[in-house]
Each structure stands twice: as structure tokens, then as C-alpha cells.
Design an enzyme around this catalytic site. Structure first.
Site, PDB file in Angstrom:
ATOM      1  N   ARG A 288       0.981  -1.292  -0.014  1.00 50.37           N
ATOM      2  CA  ARG A 288       0.162  -0.027  -0.099  1.00 50.37           C
ATOM      3  C   ARG A 288       0.835   1.207   0.046  1.00 50.37           C
ATOM      4  O   ARG A 288       0.341   2.231  -0.643  1.00 50.37           O
ATOM      5  CB  ARG A 288      -0.784  -0.130   1.355  1.00 50.37           C
ATOM      6  CG  ARG A 288      -1.910   1.017   1.423  1.00 50.37           C
ATOM      7  CD  ARG A 288      -2.602   1.017   2.654  1.00 50.37           C
ATOM      8  NE  ARG A 288      -3.568  -0.187   2.671  1.00 50.37           N
ATOM      9  CZ  ARG A 288      -4.687  -0.277   2.157  1.00 50.37           C
ATOM     10  NH1 ARG A 288      -5.246   1.023   1.674  1.00 50.37           N
ATOM     11  NH2 ARG A 288      -5.515  -1.192   2.217  1.00 50.37           N
TER      12      ARG A 288
ATOM     13  N   HIS B 157     -18.256  12.376   1.497  1.00 51.99           N
ATOM     14  CA  HIS B 157     -18.909  11.147   1.914  1.00 51.99           C
ATOM     15  C   HIS B 157     -20.372  11.040   1.906  1.00 51.99           C
ATOM     16  O   HIS B 157     -20.993  11.959   2.352  1.00 51.99           O
ATOM     17  CB  HIS B 157     -18.252  10.787   3.343  1.00 51.99           C
ATOM     18  CG  HIS B 157     -18.778   9.578   4.108  1.00 51.99           C
ATOM     19  ND1 HIS B 157     -18.121   8.422   3.435  1.00 51.99           N
ATOM     20  CD2 HIS B 157     -19.422   9.211   4.950  1.00 51.99           C
ATOM     21  CE1 HIS B 157     -18.614   7.428   4.442  1.00 51.99           C
ATOM     22  NE2 HIS B 157     -19.587   7.946   4.999  1.00 51.99           N
TER      23      HIS B 157
HETATM   24  C1  GRF Z   1     -20.150   9.613  -4.006  1.00 46.44           C
HETATM   25  O1  GRF Z   1     -21.176   9.143  -3.394  1.00 46.44           O
HETATM   26  C2  GRF Z   1     -19.139   9.871  -2.713  1.00 46.44           C
HETATM   27  O2  GRF Z   1     -19.737  10.386  -1.687  1.00 46.44           O
HETATM   28  C3  GRF Z   1     -18.287   8.590  -2.376  1.00 46.44           C
HETATM   29  O3  GRF Z   1     -18.411   7.898  -3.689  1.00 46.44           O
HETATM   30  C4  GRF Z   1     -19.135   8.349  -4.609  1.00 46.44           C
HETATM   31  C5  GRF Z   1     -18.578   8.527  -5.895  1.00 46.44           C
HETATM   32  O4  GRF Z   1     -19.454   8.872  -6.911  1.00 46.44           O
HETATM   33  N1  GRF Z   1     -17.220   9.157  -1.670  1.00 46.44           N
HETATM   34  P1  GRF Z   1     -18.878   9.453  -8.321  1.00 46.44           P
HETATM   35  O5  GRF Z   1     -17.623   8.442  -8.533  1.00 46.44           O
HETATM   36  O6  GRF Z   1     -18.409  10.738  -7.938  1.00 46.44           O
HETATM   37  O7  GRF Z   1     -20.268   9.192  -9.260  1.00 46.44           O
END
Ligand code: GRF
Length: 215
Positions: free
Chosen positions: A66, A110
Site C-alpha cells: 500500500r 462522504h
Molecule cells: C459518492 O457518493 C461519494 O460520496 C463517495 O463515492 C461516490 C462517488 O461517486 N465518496 P462518483 O464516482 O462521483 O459518481
């Protein structure tokens, strides 16, 4: 900070938040200068290319450990020299070394009203808990997963007809308004992380951040 603020976006998938950030940047004080994906098949890479934004793929599968992946990502970002690094659906947990290197200029979005529901399956967990309200939050990234100081959130009502996928859709729509607004505030130099807290215009923000409508 350079004017306009230069932003590197890290993605792993569809990149709809990236698209919202690209679209909003046309009338904003920031520019997306790089998109990096750990997944070569991420559709977001196509979105970036369509917007003439330089892209890089750094696959975590090419590294045994990682930390080696994180260091390669760090080295690439240091060459690009963005003012801000934005995680937008970036599905890798970042090491303390990486997070500390970009401390105070690393944001994540998030799909929950943090500090509630860090981690995955947030929509399902909200349904199981019987909550009447759900949403999305943007926070500074620290070593604690989804645990850094929250800047802002936006809410959606949960109705009896909702399932995880309808909730995801509602939350996404809010994310597309929330993330560009927070990036704009950062670009204006109004947002900071100090002493483990988020500050807007010199005022410490509450644990759940400010509601989008108050930004
Ligand atoms: C979003 O729901 C964000 O909150 C989460 O991952 C998702 C990403 O979706 N961290 P996208 O790739 O922007 O369509």
C-alpha cells in the site's frame, strides 16, 4: 495560493462528482488541473479527457505494498503541485504518510451526515436505523477514516418508499451542489484546518459542519 486555485481530483469510478466539479469550475475561482485514477477503467477518466484535463492512471495493482502506491501517488501530485487535492469516489484508504503530506489541503466527500455512518453501505444503514434524514458531508481528510473535521453537509429527507438506490440518487444530487461550493470556499482562502478542527472565516465549525444553505 495561485489564482485561480488549482485542484487535483482523485477518482476510482464513474466520476459524477468530478463532472459536477468540472461544470461548476467554469464560473468559479478554481481550475481542475489533473485527474488521477487508481482504476484504468474509471469512466471519470473519459469525463476528464472530454474536458481537456490531463489524466494519469496509477494502478494500485502494480504495487506490492500500500505504501508504495501511496508514495507513487504523492510523487505524481508533487510534480503537479496542486493547491488542493480532492477525493471524489476514490476507493483506496490512504496512509498516514500521504494524508499528513497533504494535511489541510485534502478534501473528501462522504455519502452520510458525518460523524454519523463513516465507512461503507451508508444508505442501507440509514434505512435500517429508521432515520428520517440523510445526506452528504465534505470533510478535511485526516488519518482517521471518514473522521476528519467536517466542513459542510447537505440533507435529504428519507421517505417510507425509499430504498438504498433511491437514497443514493437523492444524496448524489446534493453532492453535486455541495462539493463545488466547498471547493470554491477553499479557493477563496476562507477554509482552514487547524488544531484538528475546520474553520471558516476564522470561526470553528460545528462537528457536523455547516448546512449547505448557510454557506
Ligand atoms: C459518492 O457518493 C461519494 O460520496 C463517495 O463515492 C461516490 C462517488 O461517486 N465518496 P462518483 O464516482 O462521483 O459518481
Amino acid at each position: 495560493m495561485k489564482d485561480p486555485c488549482s485542484v487535483a481530483v482523485l477518482i476510482s469510478g464513474n466520476g459524477t462528482n468530478l463532472q459536477a466539479l468540472i461544470d461548476a469550475s467554469e464560473d468559479a475561482n478554481y481550475r481542475i488541473t489533473a485527474v488521477i485514477s487508481n482504476n484504468p477503467d474509471a469512466y471519470g477518466l473519459r469525463r476528464a479527457r472530454d474536458a481537456d484535463i490531463p489524466t494519469w492512471t496509477i494502478s494500485h495493482r502494480d504495487f506490492n505494498q500500500r505504501i508504495e502506491f501511496d508514495r507513487a501517488l504523492m510523487a505524481r501530485l508533487d510534480r503537479i503541485q496542486p493547491d488542493l487535492v480532492v477525493l471524489a469516489g476514490f476507493m483506496r484508504i490512504l496512509s498516514a504518510e500521504f494524508v499528513n503530506h497533504f494535511s489541510g489541503r485534502l478534501l473528501n466527500i462522504h455519502p452520510s451526515l458525518l460523524p454519523r455512518y463513516p465507512g461503507t453501505d451508508t444508505h442501507q444503514r440509514v434505512l435500517e436505523a429508521g432515520d428520517s434524514e440523510h445526506g452528504a458531508a465534505v470533510h478535511f481528510v485526516t488519518e482517521e477514516l471518514d473522521g476528519g473535521p467536517v466542513i459542510a453537509h447537505s440533507t435529504v429527507p428519507v421517505s417510507p418508499e425509499d430504498d438504498a438506490s433511491s437514497l443514493q440518487e437523492k444524496v448524489h444530487r446534493e453532492e453535486y451542489r455541495l462539493y463545488p461550493r466547498v471547493v470554491t470556499l477553499f479557493a477563496e482562502g476562507r477554509l482552514k484546518m487547524t488544531d484538528g478542527r475546520a474553520w471558516l472565516d476564522g470561526n470553528a465549525l460545528p462537528a457536523e459542519g455547516l448546512h449547505l444553505e448557510r454557506l
